[in-house]
Scaffold this motif. Structure first.
Motif, PDB file in Angstrom:
ATOM      1  N   VAL A 101       0.723  -1.049  -0.075  1.00  0.00           N
ATOM      2  CA  VAL A 101      -0.133  -0.137   0.165  1.00  0.00           C
ATOM      3  C   VAL A 101       0.836   1.457   0.052  1.00  0.00           C
ATOM      4  O   VAL A 101       1.861   1.310   0.741  1.00  0.00           O
ATOM      5  N   THR A 102       0.588   2.446  -0.987  1.00  0.00           N
ATOM      6  CA  THR A 102       1.453   3.446  -1.124  1.00  0.00           C
ATOM      7  C   THR A 102       0.726   4.559  -0.826  1.00  0.00           C
ATOM      8  O   THR A 102      -0.554   4.709  -1.425  1.00  0.00           O
ATOM      9  N   TRP A 103       1.324   5.673  -0.196  1.00  0.00           N
ATOM     10  CA  TRP A 103       0.813   6.824   0.161  1.00  0.00           C
ATOM     11  C   TRP A 103       1.754   7.899  -0.234  1.00  0.00           C
ATOM     12  O   TRP A 103       2.672   7.937   0.401  1.00  0.00           O
ATOM     13  N   VAL A 104       0.998   8.856  -1.228  1.00  0.00           N
ATOM     14  CA  VAL A 104       2.085   9.808  -1.781  1.00  0.00           C
ATOM     15  C   VAL A 104       1.974  11.035  -0.917  1.00  0.00           C
ATOM     16  O   VAL A 104       0.935  11.361  -0.546  1.00  0.00           O
ATOM     17  N   VAL A 105       3.063  11.427  -0.361  1.00  0.00           N
ATOM     18  CA  VAL A 105       3.174  12.795   0.404  1.00  0.00           C
ATOM     19  C   VAL A 105       3.306  13.932  -0.317  1.00  0.00           C
ATOM     20  O   VAL A 105       2.752  15.079  -0.160  1.00  0.00           O
ATOM     21  N   ALA A 106       4.282  13.963  -1.537  1.00  0.00           N
ATOM     22  CA  ALA A 106       4.566  15.080  -2.229  1.00  0.00           C
ATOM     23  C   ALA A 106       5.073  14.503  -3.517  1.00  0.00           C
ATOM     24  O   ALA A 106       5.620  13.580  -3.750  1.00  0.00           O
ATOM     25  N   GLY A 107       4.741  15.232  -4.606  1.00  0.00           N
ATOM     26  CA  GLY A 107       4.978  14.903  -6.047  1.00  0.00           C
ATOM     27  C   GLY A 107       4.021  13.722  -6.707  1.00  0.00           C
ATOM     28  O   GLY A 107       2.865  13.767  -6.042  1.00  0.00           O
ATOM     29  N   GLU A 108       4.765  13.184  -7.640  1.00  0.00           N
ATOM     30  CA  GLU A 108       3.878  12.068  -8.238  1.00  0.00           C
ATOM     31  C   GLU A 108       4.503  10.754  -8.667  1.00  0.00           C
ATOM     32  O   GLU A 108       5.784  11.060  -8.835  1.00  0.00           O
ATOM     33  N   LEU A 109       4.158   9.658  -8.431  1.00  0.00           N
ATOM     34  CA  LEU A 109       4.637   8.307  -8.524  1.00  0.00           C
ATOM     35  C   LEU A 109       3.987   7.709  -9.634  1.00  0.00           C
ATOM     36  O   LEU A 109       2.891   7.729  -9.875  1.00  0.00           O
ATOM     37  N   THR A 110       4.969   7.273 -10.576  1.00  0.00           N
ATOM     38  CA  THR A 110       4.453   6.640 -11.842  1.00  0.00           C
ATOM     39  C   THR A 110       4.795   5.059 -11.283  1.00  0.00           C
ATOM     40  O   THR A 110       5.955   4.504 -11.261  1.00  0.00           O
TER      41      THR A 110
ATOM     42  N   ARG B 196       8.828   5.094 -10.464  1.00  0.00           N
ATOM     43  CA  ARG B 196       9.580   6.043 -10.726  1.00  0.00           C
ATOM     44  C   ARG B 196       9.175   7.377 -10.560  1.00  0.00           C
ATOM     45  O   ARG B 196       7.872   7.882 -10.316  1.00  0.00           O
ATOM     46  N   ASN B 197       9.854   8.306 -10.295  1.00  0.00           N
ATOM     47  CA  ASN B 197       9.574   9.787 -10.124  1.00  0.00           C
ATOM     48  C   ASN B 197       9.948  10.461 -11.702  1.00  0.00           C
ATOM     49  O   ASN B 197      10.899  10.633 -12.284  1.00  0.00           O
ATOM     50  N   ASP B 198       8.869  10.206 -12.562  1.00  0.00           N
ATOM     51  CA  ASP B 198       8.914  11.025 -14.025  1.00  0.00           C
ATOM     52  C   ASP B 198       8.368  12.520 -13.971  1.00  0.00           C
ATOM     53  O   ASP B 198       8.365  13.008 -14.936  1.00  0.00           O
ATOM     54  N   GLY B 199       8.236  13.068 -12.872  1.00  0.00           N
ATOM     55  CA  GLY B 199       7.720  14.378 -12.741  1.00  0.00           C
ATOM     56  C   GLY B 199       8.933  15.395 -12.556  1.00  0.00           C
ATOM     57  O   GLY B 199      10.131  14.767 -12.294  1.00  0.00           O
ATOM     58  N   PRO B 200       8.483  16.461 -12.528  1.00  0.00           N
ATOM     59  CA  PRO B 200       9.732  17.783 -12.222  1.00  0.00           C
ATOM     60  C   PRO B 200      10.148  18.042 -10.985  1.00  0.00           C
ATOM     61  O   PRO B 200      10.933  18.561 -10.533  1.00  0.00           O
ATOM     62  N   GLU B 201       9.098  17.379 -10.094  1.00  0.00           N
ATOM     63  CA  GLU B 201       9.438  17.916  -8.442  1.00  0.00           C
ATOM     64  C   GLU B 201       9.825  16.571  -7.755  1.00  0.00           C
ATOM     65  O   GLU B 201       9.571  15.548  -8.023  1.00  0.00           O
ATOM     66  N   PRO B 202      10.462  16.700  -6.643  1.00  0.00           N
ATOM     67  CA  PRO B 202      11.058  15.685  -5.625  1.00  0.00           C
ATOM     68  C   PRO B 202       9.692  15.012  -5.363  1.00  0.00           C
ATOM     69  O   PRO B 202       8.661  15.323  -5.214  1.00  0.00           O
ATOM     70  N   LEU B 203       9.859  13.543  -5.335  1.00  0.00           N
ATOM     71  CA  LEU B 203       8.645  12.854  -4.901  1.00  0.00           C
ATOM     72  C   LEU B 203       8.789  12.149  -3.471  1.00  0.00           C
ATOM     73  O   LEU B 203      10.254  11.718  -2.963  1.00  0.00           O
ATOM     74  N   VAL B 204       8.020  12.363  -2.593  1.00  0.00           N
ATOM     75  CA  VAL B 204       8.146  11.488  -1.357  1.00  0.00           C
ATOM     76  C   VAL B 204       6.844  10.630  -1.094  1.00  0.00           C
ATOM     77  O   VAL B 204       5.760  11.145  -1.343  1.00  0.00           O
ATOM     78  N   PHE B 205       7.183   9.479  -0.688  1.00  0.00           N
ATOM     79  CA  PHE B 205       5.847   8.414  -0.424  1.00  0.00           C
ATOM     80  C   PHE B 205       6.009   7.572   0.653  1.00  0.00           C
ATOM     81  O   PHE B 205       7.436   7.271   0.796  1.00  0.00           O
ATOM     82  N   VAL B 206       5.222   7.061   1.228  1.00  0.00           N
ATOM     83  CA  VAL B 206       5.336   6.257   2.318  1.00  0.00           C
ATOM     84  C   VAL B 206       4.793   4.769   1.743  1.00  0.00           C
ATOM     85  O   VAL B 206       3.710   4.817   1.270  1.00  0.00           O
ATOM     86  N   GLN B 207       5.505   3.943   2.060  1.00  0.00           N
ATOM     87  CA  GLN B 207       4.954   2.650   1.440  1.00  0.00           C
ATOM     88  C   GLN B 207       5.001   1.528   2.554  1.00  0.00           C
ATOM     89  O   GLN B 207       5.929   1.442   3.225  1.00  0.00           O
TER      90      GLN B 207
END
Length: 218
Positions: A67-76, A106-117
Motif C-alpha cells: 500500500v502506497t501513500w504519496v506525500v508530495a510529488g507524483e509516483l509513476t 519512478r519519479n517521472d515528474g519535475p518535482e521531488p517525490l516523497v511517499f510512504v510505502q
C-alpha cells in the motif's frame, strides 16, 4: 501497550547519489533486527524520497499487500499485469502481489517525490496479483485490505483537532507530517506508535498534521 519508534531510529537504505533515499521502520533487506521483523500484519513501513528522474527499476514481489501513500510529488507505477498509473497525494494505491508480480516505481515528474510505502502480510499467501487505486480518499472512509485483515484510516487534522484512534488487537500509527499527541504521547514527522490490545482512544493535533492508522486483527 504502546511502543514508540522515533524517526531517528529508522534504518537508512538506498544511497542519495542515485537520487533515492529510503528510511525503514522495520527490518528490511540488509538491515536486520530479529526483534523488529513485523508488527501485526505490517512487514514494512518505508519512507522513500526520489529525485526527478530517479526510481526503482523492475523488481519482483510475492505474497505481499503493498500500500502506497504519496506525500508530495507524483509516483509513476507500471507492473507486469499491464497497469500504468500516476499516483498523487491523497490517493491510496494497493498492489496485491499474489503468487508473483513485477513492477517499476519512478519519479517521472519535475518535482521531488516523497511517499510512504507499507507492506502487509496476507492471511492466505498466493493467488492472482491484483491492483487498485482510490483517488482522493476521504478521511471518513477507511480503506479495507481484507487480504491482510486490516483497515487503513487516514487523518488530516488542523491544529487542536481531535480524532478517534480505534481499539484493535494491533494498531500502527505513523505520522506523515506535523505533530500529533496519541494517547498522551507526542509524535513528530516519521514517528510511529505500535499499540497492542488497545482500547479506543484519541489523537490530538498539536500542529496541522497527517496521520495514518492501521487497524489490524489478531
Amino acid at each position: 501497550m504502546m511502543d514508540v519508534r522515533r524517526a531517528a531510529e529508522r534504518y537508512r537504505g538506498q544511497d542519495t547519489p542515485d537520487g533515492v533515499e529510503s528510511w525503514h521502520a522495520l527490518s528490511f533487506g540488509p538491515f536486520y533486527d530479529p526483534d523488529n521483523l513485523r508488527f501485526g500484519a505490517v512487514l514494512a513501513c518505508n519512507e522513500e524520497r526520489l529525485a526527478p528522474g530517479a526510481g526503482f527499476d523492475e523488481h519482483p514481489h510475492s505474497h505481499t499487500e503493498i500500500v502506497t501513500w504519496v506525500v508530495a510529488g507524483e509516483l509513476t507505477h507500471r507492473d507486469s499485469a499491464g497497469h500504468r498509473t500516476t499516483v498523487r497525494a491523497g490517493d491510496v494505491q494497493r498492489l496485491s502481489a499474489g503468487s508473483g508480480v513485477r513492477h517499476v516505481e519512478r519519479n517521472d515528474g519535475p518535482e521531488p517525490l516523497v511517499f510512504v510505502q507499507m507492506w502487509l502480510a496476507p492471511v492466505d499467501p498466493g493467488g492472482d496479483p491484483a491492483y487498485e487505486i482510490v483517488r482522493g480518499i476521504a478521511d471518513s472512509t477507511p480503506y479495507a485490505v481484507p487480504e491482510a485483515a486490516a483497515l487503513l484510516h487516514v487523518r488530516r487534522l488542523v491544529a487542536g483537532e481531535r480524532t478517534a484512534v480505534p481499539g484493535a488487537a494491533y494498531l500502527y500509527a505513523h505520522v506523515v507530517r506535523g505533530e500529533v499527541r496519541v494517547d498522551g504521547v507526542e509524535l513528530g514527522p516519521g514517528d510511529a506508535a505500535r499499540i497492542t490490545e488497545g482500547k479506543e482512544s484519541e489523537a490530538v493535533a498539536v500542529t496541522a498534521a497527517e496521520l495514518l492508522l492501521w487497524e489490524m486483527a489478531p
